[in-house]
Motif scaffolding. Structure first.
Motif, PDB file in Angstrom:
ATOM      1  N   LEU A  27       0.973  -1.091   0.024  1.00 55.66           N
ATOM      2  CA  LEU A  27      -0.069  -0.016  -0.047  1.00 55.66           C
ATOM      3  C   LEU A  27       0.869   1.324   0.121  1.00 55.66           C
ATOM      4  CD1 LEU A  27      -2.691   1.411   0.077  1.00 55.66           C
ATOM      5  CD2 LEU A  27      -2.635   1.146   2.595  1.00 55.66           C
ATOM      6  N   LYS A  28       1.898   1.221   0.877  1.00 56.49           N
ATOM      7  CA  LYS A  28       2.675   2.325   0.903  1.00 56.49           C
ATOM      8  C   LYS A  28       3.528   2.762  -0.581  1.00 56.49           C
ATOM      9  CE  LYS A  28       7.205   3.732   3.201  1.00 56.49           C
ATOM     10  NZ  LYS A  28       7.843   3.447   2.026  1.00 56.49           N
ATOM     11  N   GLU A  29       3.927   1.725  -0.890  1.00 61.68           N
ATOM     12  CA  GLU A  29       4.704   1.831  -2.302  1.00 61.68           C
ATOM     13  C   GLU A  29       3.793   2.214  -3.366  1.00 61.68           C
ATOM     14  OE1 GLU A  29       8.143   1.068  -2.894  1.00 61.68           O
ATOM     15  OE2 GLU A  29       8.571   1.072  -1.091  1.00 61.68           O
ATOM     16  N   SER A  30       2.632   1.557  -3.430  1.00 65.85           N
ATOM     17  CA  SER A  30       1.715   1.816  -4.533  1.00 65.85           C
ATOM     18  C   SER A  30       1.148   3.293  -4.454  1.00 65.85           C
ATOM     19  CB  SER A  30       0.622   0.948  -4.772  1.00 65.85           C
ATOM     20  OG  SER A  30      -0.072   1.188  -3.485  1.00 65.85           O
ATOM     21  N   ASN A  31       1.039   3.923  -3.170  1.00 68.62           N
ATOM     22  CA  ASN A  31       0.578   5.232  -2.910  1.00 68.62           C
ATOM     23  C   ASN A  31       1.726   6.112  -3.381  1.00 68.62           C
ATOM     24  OD1 ASN A  31      -1.860   4.745  -1.664  1.00 68.62           O
ATOM     25  ND2 ASN A  31      -1.078   5.069   0.270  1.00 68.62           N
ATOM     26  N   GLU A  32       2.872   5.649  -3.769  1.00 66.88           N
ATOM     27  CA  GLU A  32       3.724   6.562  -4.023  1.00 66.88           C
ATOM     28  C   GLU A  32       3.958   6.851  -5.779  1.00 66.88           C
ATOM     29  OE1 GLU A  32       7.723   5.426  -2.706  1.00 66.88           O
ATOM     30  OE2 GLU A  32       7.131   5.577  -0.574  1.00 66.88           O
ATOM     31  N   LEU A  41      -7.856   9.302  -4.170  1.00 68.89           N
ATOM     32  CA  LEU A  41      -7.910   7.775  -4.127  1.00 68.89           C
ATOM     33  C   LEU A  41      -6.762   7.310  -3.495  1.00 68.89           C
ATOM     34  CD1 LEU A  41      -7.836   5.305  -6.331  1.00 68.89           C
ATOM     35  CD2 LEU A  41      -5.773   6.334  -7.340  1.00 68.89           C
ATOM     36  N   ILE A  42      -5.607   7.811  -2.998  1.00 66.66           N
ATOM     37  CA  ILE A  42      -4.627   7.498  -2.144  1.00 66.66           C
ATOM     38  C   ILE A  42      -5.091   7.336  -0.614  1.00 66.66           C
ATOM     39  CG2 ILE A  42      -2.629   7.771  -3.615  1.00 66.66           C
ATOM     40  CD1 ILE A  42      -1.744  10.071  -1.615  1.00 66.66           C
ATOM     41  N   PRO A  78       3.737  13.780 -13.392  1.00 66.63           N
ATOM     42  CA  PRO A  78       4.927  13.049 -13.311  1.00 66.63           C
ATOM     43  C   PRO A  78       5.123  12.379 -12.274  1.00 66.63           C
ATOM     44  CG  PRO A  78       5.204  15.396 -14.048  1.00 66.63           C
ATOM     45  CD  PRO A  78       3.788  15.101 -13.462  1.00 66.63           C
ATOM     46  N   GLY A  79       5.690  10.916 -12.374  1.00 66.89           N
ATOM     47  CA  GLY A  79       6.053  10.045 -11.332  1.00 66.89           C
ATOM     48  C   GLY A  79       4.730   9.330 -10.948  1.00 66.89           C
ATOM     49  N   ARG A  80       3.489   9.475 -11.622  1.00 68.54           N
ATOM     50  CA  ARG A  80       2.431   9.074 -11.238  1.00 68.54           C
ATOM     51  C   ARG A  80       1.901   8.206 -12.354  1.00 68.54           C
ATOM     52  NH1 ARG A  80       1.409   9.132  -5.749  1.00 68.54           N
ATOM     53  NH2 ARG A  80       2.429  11.121  -5.024  1.00 68.54           N
ATOM     54  N   LEU A  85      -0.750  -0.457  -8.555  1.00 65.31           N
ATOM     55  CA  LEU A  85      -0.982  -1.778  -7.611  1.00 65.31           C
ATOM     56  C   LEU A  85      -0.150  -2.973  -8.113  1.00 65.31           C
ATOM     57  CD1 LEU A  85      -1.532  -2.580  -4.812  1.00 65.31           C
ATOM     58  CD2 LEU A  85      -4.016  -2.780  -5.585  1.00 65.31           C
ATOM     59  N   GLU A  86      -0.576  -3.159  -9.452  1.00 62.41           N
ATOM     60  CA  GLU A  86      -0.114  -4.370 -10.075  1.00 62.41           C
ATOM     61  C   GLU A  86       1.382  -4.321 -10.152  1.00 62.41           C
ATOM     62  OE1 GLU A  86      -0.485  -6.504 -14.306  1.00 62.41           O
ATOM     63  OE2 GLU A  86      -1.972  -5.089 -13.835  1.00 62.41           O
ATOM     64  N   ASP A  87       1.955  -3.171 -10.770  1.00 58.04           N
ATOM     65  CA  ASP A  87       3.285  -2.751 -10.896  1.00 58.04           C
ATOM     66  C   ASP A  87       4.139  -3.038  -9.503  1.00 58.04           C
ATOM     67  OD1 ASP A  87       2.811  -2.776 -13.468  1.00 58.04           O
ATOM     68  OD2 ASP A  87       3.177  -0.394 -13.735  1.00 58.04           O
ATOM     69  N   THR A  88       3.406  -2.738  -8.443  1.00 54.23           N
ATOM     70  CA  THR A  88       4.223  -2.563  -7.127  1.00 54.23           C
ATOM     71  C   THR A  88       4.566  -3.875  -6.645  1.00 54.23           C
ATOM     72  OG1 THR A  88       3.416  -0.415  -6.601  1.00 54.23           O
ATOM     73  CG2 THR A  88       4.043  -1.898  -4.917  1.00 54.23           C
ATOM     74  N   VAL A  89       3.361  -4.662  -6.805  1.00 56.44           N
ATOM     75  CA  VAL A  89       3.436  -6.127  -6.432  1.00 56.44           C
ATOM     76  C   VAL A  89       4.660  -6.823  -7.266  1.00 56.44           C
ATOM     77  CG1 VAL A  89       2.289  -8.435  -6.496  1.00 56.44           C
ATOM     78  CG2 VAL A  89       1.275  -6.243  -5.544  1.00 56.44           C
TER      79      VAL A  89
END
Length: 107
Positions: A27-32, A41-42, A78-80, A85-89
């Motif tokens: 969750l923390k990583e995907s929020n970034e 959303l976050i 930028p950066g979003r 979520l999928e990419d973070t996992v």
């Protein structure tokens, strides 16, 4: 070979705790990298663990979360990005599996 009930319980508890840790990190990583306009959303992100069944989820609870996740044609700051979520996992899969293995083995 006789199974030690105390060891089984300790391993199960370690697995549940590790799963909770992994989901919170996801969750923390995907929020970034999740799309952000007004932070709605976050702020809607959450984790949930069924400690008995050892299953859990990371989810975003807004009407547009799925569209933001799945539609690569949407423009983001930028950066979003989409697939946040999928990419973070996927990016952390090996680290998460190793963490879970260490925690259970250490029990």
């Amino acid at each position: 070979m006789k199974i030690n009930p105390a060891a089984t319980r300790a391993m199960h508890e370690a697995a549940a705790n590790a799963l909770d840790d992994v989901l919170e990190d996801t969750l923390k990583e995907s929020n970034e990298v999740a799309p952000i306009e007004e932070t709605t959303l976050i702020r809607s992100g959450f984790t949930e663990v069924d400690r008995k069944q050892l299953v859990g989820q990371v989810a975003y609870d807004t009407p547009y979360a799925v569209v933001q996740h799945e539609d690569p044609t949407l423009k983001h700051d930028p950066g979003r990005k989409d697939h946040y979520l999928e990419d973070t996992v996927e990016a952390n899969r090996k680290r998460y599996v190793e963490y879970l293995q260490r925690k259970v083995a250490g029990a």
